[in-house]
Design an enzyme around this catalytic site. Structure first.
Site: not given
Length: 666
Positions: A253, A256, A395, A487
């Protein structure tokens, strides 16, 4: 007398050639030569002021024409392709190696003049510039400019040269990564990198550690940017027998971004620490083939970065607001983590069938009739071409590690625990990253990621939130690779001042997770002649998910500690079963080899033709083969398509004088 004086005065600029006396009758017949023949004497070239706008900041003030490229005057220089290149090089290279390239180019097209003589630049200065900046040109698929040929236009110090870049020498902007005081240290620049800068850093890193590293491209983004991978191995470019293949992918993404920078830092760290003799890093690289794709979505990153840099955003929520709104998708507005084949649904549909498979599921033909992003296409081809066994996808937006399945086993349940057959292994992998992270492993609730504190910083993906078409599920169901999703923080686009902290918090986790590639078992499946068997299946009793052997018959199987029954099988061979005991404290993968005996067909036995496996079918209708040919193509003289790089439009107005010498394949 007066005419004689005038003739003498004229001798300062012309030579007066007096004709011989001519008789009147000869003159009438036109036999007399011209009365005055003036032969101009060529003026000696001299130093003149520099009036070129893109060369007005060089360290000298005088130049001379013709220059070193034989341009006769300023007007001729300004119309040249060489000067146009210097005028746009900052834009093309996105600030990389500028003004150095421009200043060095000016030393050729507007050479330094002293005492009415041209002073040539030093060859050593040119060579240093080429070494440091060649990667910036390669990053945009551009050849090194011919007029910066260090052997052709530059001279040695013994000939009285000068350094055009002397005034540009300044202090470095690097930050030292903390190591033991008094010991050699790794130096990393903890800043954001544009796409061109990222490519340059990775290629310079690979060049610095050429014995253990290389870069290669797996494809291009929708806008034509290279998807560049840097690899580390004691034998880069080659798969070594029994050496596990590992990968990190970041910036899937585009908004990110911390993972993107972490992989750039990690590449520099691995290179530097290997050279410094760090035993842990040497062991890791000598026994693992590591691949780092720092940006899977460079187009989306540029959208996000452009808005973050908008000065109008400075006084608002700035990068925090932007991180949730812009640049997530690629330039086709496709979310790349929803763009992979949905193989998880196929597994759920078949789960009631006896002997259903949860591994090496073929890509349905119907998938190719939808929208497939070039970035997705490139990554799928990549992971099918290399026998990856472990992977991490980086991410942002939370602080947690999730693992497959990411798609819920009930279509109407958005948060439903949906384990794979390798649930126990995935939990161990996710926990290895979380436990090494100083914040993720905390039990406090009032922090980023605090809602996962009771789960030790890890969670099943579908239990967190469900979505189809994810990359991690595809890795697991289509290949041998186990992939977790990391994450890295609640701020998707953190401020530059937070990058150093992000590196310090994640460095140990990144290394620890790579070392997990040496857990479980590995081995070689051979026939009785000692030849490796490609495509043999390794099965574990109680785990309905097999792995297959690579080209030379080697395999890797991640397993938890304990007793396992392992079976090796291949078409045309008898099965072999072994009982394996894996101790909990085993620090490297256990070696379990198999030798399979060929089965002899009984005479007269009718063998029914089995349907051909469609696993090897990839883009069967050539729907997306243009992704591999390149995006910007023009017809050539022979009617074939010729690729023209995106930057060619900057020079198109030059017509026949366009710089074809910048094209690599010209």
């Amino acid at each position: 007398m007066m005419s004689f004086v005038l003739v003498v005065l004229a001798l300062s600029t012309v030579v007066w050639c007096a004709p011989p006396p001519c008789h009147p009758e000869d003159e009438a017949l036109g036999l007399c030569p011209d009365k005055e023949v003036q032969v101009p004497v060529q003026e000696k070239a001299s130093c003149t002021d520099i009036l070129l706008g893109y060369c007005d900041d060089v360290s000298y003030t005088k130049t001379m024409f013709p220059n070193l490229l034989d341009n006769k005057n300023r007007e001729e220089v300004e119309l040249s392709a060489e000067y146009v290149l210097l005028s746009v090089v900052h834009t093309l290279l996105q600030g990389e190696c500028t003004p150095d390239i421009r200043i060095m180019g000016c030393s050729i097209i507007a050479p330094r003049c002293e005492n009415d003589k041209i002073l040539k630049p030093c060859r050593s200065s040119c060579e240093a510039l080429r070494k440091n900046c060649l990667h910036a040109f390669e990053a945009i698929d551009m050849s090194w400019p011919y007029f910066l040929d260090c052997d052709r236009f530059f001279v040695g110090e013994e000939e009285g040269c000068y350094d055009p870049l002397e005034k540009l020498r300044g202090g470095n902007e690097f930050t030292v990564d903390n190591t033991t005081p008094g010991q050699p240290s790794t130096i990393i620049q903890f800043t954001y990198h544009s796409h061109s800068q990222m490519i340059n850093v990775l290629k310079k890193t690979a060049a610095r550690c050429s014995d253990i590293s290389r870069t290669y491209s797996i494809g291009r983004s929708f806008e034509g940017k290279d998807l560049l991978v840097i690899e580390f191995s004691d034998n880069p470019g080659q798969h070594e027998l029994l050496e596990p293949e590992f990968k990190y992918i970041a910036n899937m993404h585009g908004n990110e971004v911390l993972g993107r920078e972490l992989l750039i830092y990690l590449a520099q760290y691995l290179c530097s620490e290997y050279l410094l003799g760090n035993g842990r890093i040497r062991t890791l690289i000598d026994n693992t083939r590591i691949h780092l794709l720092a940006s899977m979505n460079p187009d989306g990153y540029e959208i996000a970065a452009a808005e973050v840099e908008d000065p109008n955003e400075q006084e608002t929520e700035g990068h925090r607001y932007n991180g949730w709104t812009s640049g997530r998708a690629n330039s086709q507005n496709l979310d790349l983590n929803r763009n992979f084949p949905d193989l998880t649904s196929i597994v759920y549909q078949r789960r009631r069938n006896k002997g259903y498979r949860t591994d090496h599921i073929p890509i349905p033909d119907s998938y190719w009739f939808g929208k497939v992003a070039p970035e997705t296409y490139a990554v799928m081809k990549w992971i099918r071409s290399i026998p990856f066994m472990l992977s991490g996808s980086l991410h942002g937006g939370e602080l947690v590690v999730s693992y497959p399945y990411d798609f819920s086993r009930h279509p109407e349940e958005e948060k439903m625990f949906s384990p794979t057959p390798d649930e126990q292994v995935f939990k161990l992998l996710a926990q290895s990253y979380a436990d090494a992270h100083p914040v993720m492993s905390q039990k406090t609730l009032d922090r980023c990621g605090g809602s996962f504190a009771d789960k030790n910083g890890i969670i099943n993906g579908a239990l967190w939130y469900s979505f189809p078409g994810g990359m991690s599920d595809f890795n697991y169901l289509h290949t041998n690779c186990l992939e977790i999703t990391v994450e890295l923080g609640c701020d998707k686009f953190p401020g530059e001042e937070e990058l150093y902290t992000g590196w310090q918090e994640n460095k140990e986790s990144l290394l620890t997770f790579m070392e997990m590639a040496h857990k479980g078992i590995k081995g070689i499946v051979k026939d009785e002649a000692g030849i490796g068997i490609k495509g043999a299946r390794i099965s574990v009793r109680g785990i309905r998910h097999d792995v297959t052997t690579a080209e030379d018959g080697d395999y890797w199987r991640m397993l938890p500690a304990g007793v396992h029954i392992i079976t090796a099988s291949a078409t045309g061979y008898s099965k072999v079963m072994k009982k394996v005991n894996l101790p909990a404290r085993l620090k490297k993968a256990g070696r379990v080899d198999f030798i399979l005996k060929a089965e002899v067909d009984e005479p007269g036995l009718f063998v029914k033709n089995l349907p051909q496996d469609t696993y090897d079918r990839f883009d069967p209708y050539n729907q997306f083969d243009h992704y591999e040919r390149g995006a910007n193509e023009e017809p050539g003289e022979d009617g074939e398509r010729e690729e023209k790089p995106w930057w060619w439009s900057y020079f198109a107005f030059l017509g026949n004088n366009a710089p074809t010498w910048l094209l690599k394949n010209f």
